[in-house]
Design a protein around this motif. Structure first.
Motif, PDB file in Angstrom:
ATOM      1  N   ARG A  88     -11.899  -3.052   0.014  1.00 52.74           N
ATOM      2  CA  ARG A  88     -11.909  -3.894  -1.176  1.00 52.74           C
ATOM      3  C   ARG A  88     -11.818  -5.362  -0.785  1.00 52.74           C
ATOM      4  NH1 ARG A  88      -7.743  -0.492  -4.861  1.00 52.74           N
ATOM      5  NH2 ARG A  88      -9.146   1.211  -5.301  1.00 52.74           N
ATOM      6  N   SER A 129       0.456  -2.046 -14.129  1.00 52.43           N
ATOM      7  CA  SER A 129       0.222  -0.642 -14.441  1.00 52.43           C
ATOM      8  C   SER A 129       0.571  -0.352 -15.899  1.00 52.43           C
ATOM      9  CB  SER A 129       1.082   0.234 -13.520  1.00 52.43           C
ATOM     10  OG  SER A 129       2.439   0.092 -13.856  1.00 52.43           O
ATOM     11  N   GLU A 157       1.058  -3.874  -9.711  1.00 53.17           N
ATOM     12  CA  GLU A 157       0.342  -2.967  -8.812  1.00 53.17           C
ATOM     13  C   GLU A 157       0.405  -3.487  -7.373  1.00 53.17           C
ATOM     14  OE1 GLU A 157      -1.101  -0.081  -9.360  1.00 53.17           O
ATOM     15  OE2 GLU A 157      -0.992  -0.020 -11.543  1.00 53.17           O
ATOM     16  N   ARG A 208      -2.454  -2.538  -1.873  1.00 55.34           N
ATOM     17  CA  ARG A 208      -3.339  -1.466  -1.400  1.00 55.34           C
ATOM     18  C   ARG A 208      -4.137  -0.833  -2.532  1.00 55.34           C
ATOM     19  NH1 ARG A 208       1.861   0.375  -0.919  1.00 55.34           N
ATOM     20  NH2 ARG A 208       2.385   2.108  -2.295  1.00 55.34           N
ATOM     21  N   ARG A 209      -3.632  -0.935  -3.761  1.00 57.05           N
ATOM     22  CA  ARG A 209      -4.343  -0.373  -4.899  1.00 57.05           C
ATOM     23  C   ARG A 209      -5.311  -1.376  -5.529  1.00 57.05           C
ATOM     24  NH1 ARG A 209      -0.446   2.381  -8.599  1.00 57.05           N
ATOM     25  NH2 ARG A 209      -0.397   3.813  -6.857  1.00 57.05           N
ATOM     26  N   THR A 210      -4.939  -2.655  -5.551  1.00 58.54           N
ATOM     27  CA  THR A 210      -5.763  -3.651  -6.228  1.00 58.54           C
ATOM     28  C   THR A 210      -6.748  -4.338  -5.296  1.00 58.54           C
ATOM     29  OG1 THR A 210      -4.098  -5.355  -5.880  1.00 58.54           O
ATOM     30  CG2 THR A 210      -3.999  -4.112  -7.939  1.00 58.54           C
TER      31      THR A 210
END
Length: 75
Positions: A2, A27, A33, A36-38
């Protein structure tokens, strides 16, 4: 991998009043968040955290999620 959306848009300052942009990084439980997720870089994640906290203190964003139908605590 990403790419940081703030780096792509050449954002210099993450403004706490830009709620449309900030809400994407919270979230459904009103938590921030993780990177690593965004996919946000470390520099912008720190600025994003600060902007979210400022918006929460001014009551622009919630500290806790809204739960419809649950009664308040009575004492």
């Amino acid at each position: 991998r990403r790419v940081c959306s703030f780096c792509v848009d050449h954002v210099k300052i993450i403004d706490y009043k830009d709620l449309d942009r900030i809400r994407r990084f919270i979230s459904d439980r009103a938590k921030i968040e993780p990177r690593r997720r965004t996919g946000v870089c470390a520099k912008h994640q720190r600025a994003l955290r600060l902007a979210i906290q400022r918006a929460r203190h001014l009551a622009l964003l919630p500290f806790v999620p809204y739960q419809a139908g649950t009664p308040g605590i009575r004492r």
